[in-house]
Write a protein that holds these residues in place. Structure first.
Motif, PDB file in Angstrom:
ATOM      1  N   ALA A 155       0.827   3.991  -2.844  1.00 25.86           N
ATOM      2  CA  ALA A 155       0.612   5.480  -2.647  1.00 25.86           C
ATOM      3  C   ALA A 155       1.527   6.124  -2.992  1.00 25.86           C
ATOM      4  O   ALA A 155       1.168   7.393  -3.821  1.00 25.86           O
ATOM      5  N   SER A 213      -5.438   5.901   0.854  1.00 21.51           N
ATOM      6  CA  SER A 213      -6.321   4.896   1.395  1.00 21.51           C
ATOM      7  C   SER A 213      -7.786   5.616   1.522  1.00 21.51           C
ATOM      8  O   SER A 213      -8.793   4.801   1.262  1.00 21.51           O
ATOM      9  N   VAL A 273       0.845  -1.159  -0.191  1.00 21.59           N
ATOM     10  CA  VAL A 273       0.012   0.072  -0.107  1.00 21.59           C
ATOM     11  C   VAL A 273       0.883   1.332   0.088  1.00 21.59           C
ATOM     12  O   VAL A 273       0.394   2.351  -0.772  1.00 21.59           O
ATOM     13  N   ILE A 274       1.977   1.188   0.822  1.00 26.57           N
ATOM     14  CA  ILE A 274       2.854   2.298   0.901  1.00 26.57           C
ATOM     15  C   ILE A 274       3.367   2.604  -0.421  1.00 26.57           C
ATOM     16  O   ILE A 274       3.457   3.830  -0.911  1.00 26.57           O
ATOM     17  N   PRO A 311       0.230   7.182   2.986  1.00 31.50           N
ATOM     18  CA  PRO A 311      -0.683   6.091   3.038  1.00 31.50           C
ATOM     19  C   PRO A 311      -2.036   6.382   3.193  1.00 31.50           C
ATOM     20  O   PRO A 311      -3.234   6.145   2.740  1.00 31.50           O
TER      21      PRO A 311
END
Length: 266
Positions: free
Chosen positions: A223, A235, A219-220, A231
């Motif tokens: 992003a 998100s 996810v990081i 993040p």
């Protein structure tokens, strides 16, 4: 699946199951049929002369007959495809679009893979085909689409931004690159793409982030790669559009994905 490029269907519907490995591509082509792509796992990117679509798990993409398109797979992709007679129903959608696949339609598509090439009149298979066609008459199209500019200068601008999607782009940056006013940039985006600059950029980042997550990025990493400073901010936007957080999106089994309708643009 590059079927029915020159030949025609002998019945209203044919369903096929297919697997794409990560990185698999199909060049520009057309079908004599309408095509519905339903992604079970992985992500498909479809490009046409008028725009690009990303199809995550649990979604479908509707491609009318005669629309030129190419395909690229991200991750290990399982897909179920319907090839349909364009005249099977008079009110089937006439434009490309990503849509949410309801639990009923999902099961019907899966069942259709076992329907033989020749459907007997009055049979259960014929009733399944008719029910599928009824379900397809009003698909809830979603905003997972990035339109392509016709104007050469705007097209080049969009390509430049896409190639550096991690940059903190603003409409001021776009105006400087085009050597025009911000007002002119805004007008061009509305006239040619039907979106304001901010919404176009959010969609481009969302589609790219889906591809990155499907390819195994964290996810990081996703992003930062699409231009979010944290993040958390990424998100929040991702969940408002997809209906799941990026972490939930990664962890949800394909058979359980039911993403719902994206929230309106902020």
């Amino acid at each position: 699946m590059m079927h029915f490029q020159t030949d025609n269907l002998t019945q209203n519907l044919v369903a096929l199951a297919h697997h794409y490995d990560h990185g698999d591509c199909e060049p520009l082509h057309t079908h004599t049929t309408t095509q519905l792509l339903h992604t079970i796992s992985g992500v498909l990117r479809i490009d046409t002369p008028s725009g690009s679509w990303v199809v995550p798990p649990g979604r479908g993409l509707w491609i009318p007959a005669g629309i030129e398109h190419s395909l690229q797979a991200t991750g290990s992709v399982e897909v179920r495809t319907l090839f349909l007679d364009p005249l099977a129903r008079a009110d089937l959608p006439g434009e490309c679009g990503v849509f949410s696949v309801s639990p009923l339609l999902r099961e019907l598509i899966v069942a259709a893979v076992d329907i033989p090439n020749q459907v007997k009149p009055g049979s259960r298979d014929e009733r399944l085909v008719e029910l599928i066609l009824d379900e397809l008459r009003s698909l809830p199209l979603l905003g997972f689409h990035v339109p392509v500019a016709r104007d050469k200068s705007l097209h080049q601008l969009c390509d430049t931004i896409t190639q550096r999607i991690d940059h903190p782009w603003s409409i001021s940056d776009a105006a400087q690159l085009l050597n025009v006013s911000e007002r002119t940039v805004s007008r061009k985006f509305h006239q040619q793409l039907g979106l304001n600059f901010g919404e176009w950029l959010r969609r481009q980042r969302l589609l790219r982030s889906m591809e990155l997550l499907a390819a195994g990025h964290s996810v990081i990493e996703a992003a930062l790669a699409v231009g979010y400073e944290s993040p958390g901010a990424f998100s929040q936007v991702f969940k408002s559009r997809v209906g799941l957080s990026p972490t939930e999106y990664l962890q949800t089994p394909a058979s359980d994905v039911d993403l719902g309708t994206p929230a309106p643009a902020s």
